[in-house]
Design a protein around this motif. Structure first.
Motif, PDB file in Angstrom:
ATOM      1  N   ALA A  50      36.618  53.270  43.428  1.00  0.00           N
ATOM      2  CA  ALA A  50      37.124  51.871  43.421  1.00  0.00           C
ATOM      3  C   ALA A  50      38.036  51.457  44.188  1.00  0.00           C
ATOM      4  CB  ALA A  50      37.596  51.856  41.732  1.00  0.00           C
ATOM      5  N   THR A  51      38.163  50.278  44.927  1.00  0.00           N
ATOM      6  CA  THR A  51      39.098  49.976  45.987  1.00  0.00           C
ATOM      7  C   THR A  51      40.159  49.252  45.304  1.00  0.00           C
ATOM      8  OG1 THR A  51      38.039  47.701  46.045  1.00  0.00           O
ATOM      9  CG2 THR A  51      37.007  49.594  47.533  1.00  0.00           C
ATOM     10  N   GLY A  52      40.331  48.753  44.228  1.00  0.00           N
ATOM     11  CA  GLY A  52      41.290  48.378  43.324  1.00  0.00           C
ATOM     12  C   GLY A  52      41.581  46.786  43.861  1.00  0.00           C
ATOM     13  N   LYS A  53      40.751  46.183  44.667  1.00  0.00           N
ATOM     14  CA  LYS A  53      40.764  44.795  45.239  1.00  0.00           C
ATOM     15  C   LYS A  53      39.598  43.887  44.903  1.00  0.00           C
ATOM     16  CE  LYS A  53      43.008  46.739  49.192  1.00  0.00           C
ATOM     17  NZ  LYS A  53      42.828  46.925  50.787  1.00  0.00           N
ATOM     18  N   ILE A  54      38.597  44.159  43.947  1.00  0.00           N
ATOM     19  CA  ILE A  54      37.489  43.519  43.642  1.00  0.00           C
ATOM     20  C   ILE A  54      37.847  42.784  41.959  1.00  0.00           C
ATOM     21  CG2 ILE A  54      35.325  42.788  43.673  1.00  0.00           C
ATOM     22  CD1 ILE A  54      35.193  45.478  45.487  1.00  0.00           C
ATOM     23  N   GLN A  55      37.129  43.513  41.007  1.00  0.00           N
ATOM     24  CA  GLN A  55      37.256  43.062  39.698  1.00  0.00           C
ATOM     25  C   GLN A  55      38.744  43.340  38.869  1.00  0.00           C
ATOM     26  OE1 GLN A  55      34.235  46.183  38.302  1.00  0.00           O
ATOM     27  NE2 GLN A  55      35.354  45.663  36.540  1.00  0.00           N
TER      28      GLN A  55
END
Length: 437
Positions: free
Chosen positions: A332-337
């Motif tokens: 998880a990038t932490g920049k989308i949902q």
């Protein structure tokens, strides 16, 4: 109410509905000639049974106000009563009824996924009863855990964008429990049980791939940048999974197969389902390659461990669902949902622990509950057709029909004997022309 978002959700619901007939063709092509109609019907009956139960109490159990500490909703919306035309769904810009029909399609396809595990050998009425009991006792509560605002896994912060736990792990582990109760097909590991129609398989795969854009992107309940990222990640991971499956198949068996390509695509679709709103495009490629290769390896476990999962529901949906559900904890990038970050993006193990908790909870509950339901049906109305009926063809016994009119090809069609059952579509010469089922 946003009319654009509402139209998008309704279109997504139609796409997800198309996935159930797509699944029917995907599974229908993988069985032998004598079981194709039964396989199609096992998916289609889910459209009927689950829809009625969803209206009566399913939507309320899954998404109304919590009744038991995050475990299940109350019955305030039984019969879908008192829902206004302009009433919006829980902070979103779409009507409750649009959300309800979208989620209904998820409830329909989840038990249909299980059907492939018990192909060729169960009574149709027993299957219909199982579907009704399973969605009531297993699916509706688990959907509440994962997606309702007061569901315990949702409140914990578990990332499941479109159903890695509620749909795929849930169906996959239920399939394993069910086959352990129902038992093996006649001739398992002895007779060849090849797919009778690979074009059907490829057609079904194409319909699933097409519908999955509604399945994943539609789960955001709106049309924006997150929706677009979920859609493109769905395409990327699926393509990579085809390559991962085919690569392992070539290394292991020395060839590329159409069945492997279709199965690899479905494995990728399954894996990206929970993670499509959390991963980067590069993360989606990595997930797809891993999921394709791991699922290709996992489908062979049934021969080593001795459980007869006819169409590899466990190997694809359970294993793929687990891989995909763990992925946000790592990628998880932490920049989308959301701003949740996976282990490889500096987030530590916090999100990974949440994902593993969800995986373990759904595995345990679904397996135990499904096993109990299956045993109850087995002990009461019985689950299996007789051995003779299974050998001679479940289509004729359960539906009084056959998928193909071989008599029109010329000659007479004899009653298949117990020795005629291996190798779909191969004619066998005896005293009269027989068609191998």
């Amino acid at each position: 109410m946003d009319t654009g978002n509402t139209a998008f959700v309704l279109l997504s619901a139609a796409l997800v509905m198309l996935m159930t007939p797509g699944l029917a063709f995907f599974y229908g092509g993988m069985v032998r000639v004598k079981s194709v109609l039964n396989m199609l019907m096992m998916s289609f009956i889910c459209l009927a049974v689950v829809t009625v139960l969803w209206v009566l109490y399913g939507f309320s159990m899954a998404f109304s106000t919590d009744a038991f500490g995050g475990l299940v909703g109350n019955l305030d919306w039984y019969g879908m009563r008192d829902i206004g035309l302009s009433e919006l769904w829980d902070g979103y810009t779409v009507p409750v009824t649009a959300f309800a029909i979208f989620q209904l399609m998820f409830a329909i396809i989840t038990p249909a996924l299980i059907s492939g595990a018990v192909a060729d050998r169960v009574k149709f009425v027993s299957w219909a009863v199982f579907v009704a009991l399973w969605v009531t006792i297993v699916y509706f509560p688990v959907a509440h855990w994962v997606w309702a605002a007061d569901g315990w896994l949702f409140k914990k912060g578990v990332i499941d964008f479109a159903g890695g736990t509620a749909v795929h792990i849930n169906a996959g582990i239920a399939a394993l429990a069910l086959v352990l109760v129902v038992g093996k097909r006649v001739g398992f590991k002895r007779d060849p049980m090849r797919p009778h129609n690979l074009p059907f398989v490829m057609l079904g795969c194409g319909l699933l791939w097409f519908g999955w854009f509604g399945f994943n992107a539609g789960s955001w309940l709106g049309a924006d940048g997150v929706t677009a990222r979920a859609a493109i990640n769905t395409q990327i991971c699926t393509a990579a999974a085809v390559l991962g499956w085919l690569a392992l198949e070539k290394i292991r068996d020395g060839h590329f197969t159409t069945l492997g390509a279709a199965s690899g695509a479905v494995a990728g679709l399954v894996a990206i389902t929970p993670a499509c709103g959390a991963l980067s495009p590069m993360g989606s490629i990595a997930l797809g390659i891993v999921a394709g290769a791991v699922c290709a390896w996992a489908v062979g476990l049934k021969y080593k461990l001795g459980y007869d999962d006819s169409l590899d529901v466990v190997g694809v949906h359970l294993v793929g669902g687990i891989v995909g559900s763990i992925a946000p904890g790592l990628l998880a990038t932490g920049k989308i949902q959301s701003d949740a970050e996976g282990l490889f993006y500096g987030g530590g193990t916090e999100q990974l622990v949440k994902q593993l908790t969800a995986v373990g909870a759904v595995l345990a509950y679904s397996f135990v509950a499904t096993y109990v339901i299956a045993v109850l049906i087995q002990k009461t109305i019985g689950f299996r057709v007789s051995e003779d009926d299974e050998v001679n063809g479940i289509d004729q016994v359960e539906h009084a029909e056959t998928g193909y009119d071989f008599a029109s090809l010329g000659g007479s069609v004899g009653r298949p004997s117990a020795t005629v059952g291996a190798g779909a579509g191969i004619a066998t010469e005896t005293t009269e022309t027989k068609v191998d089922a």
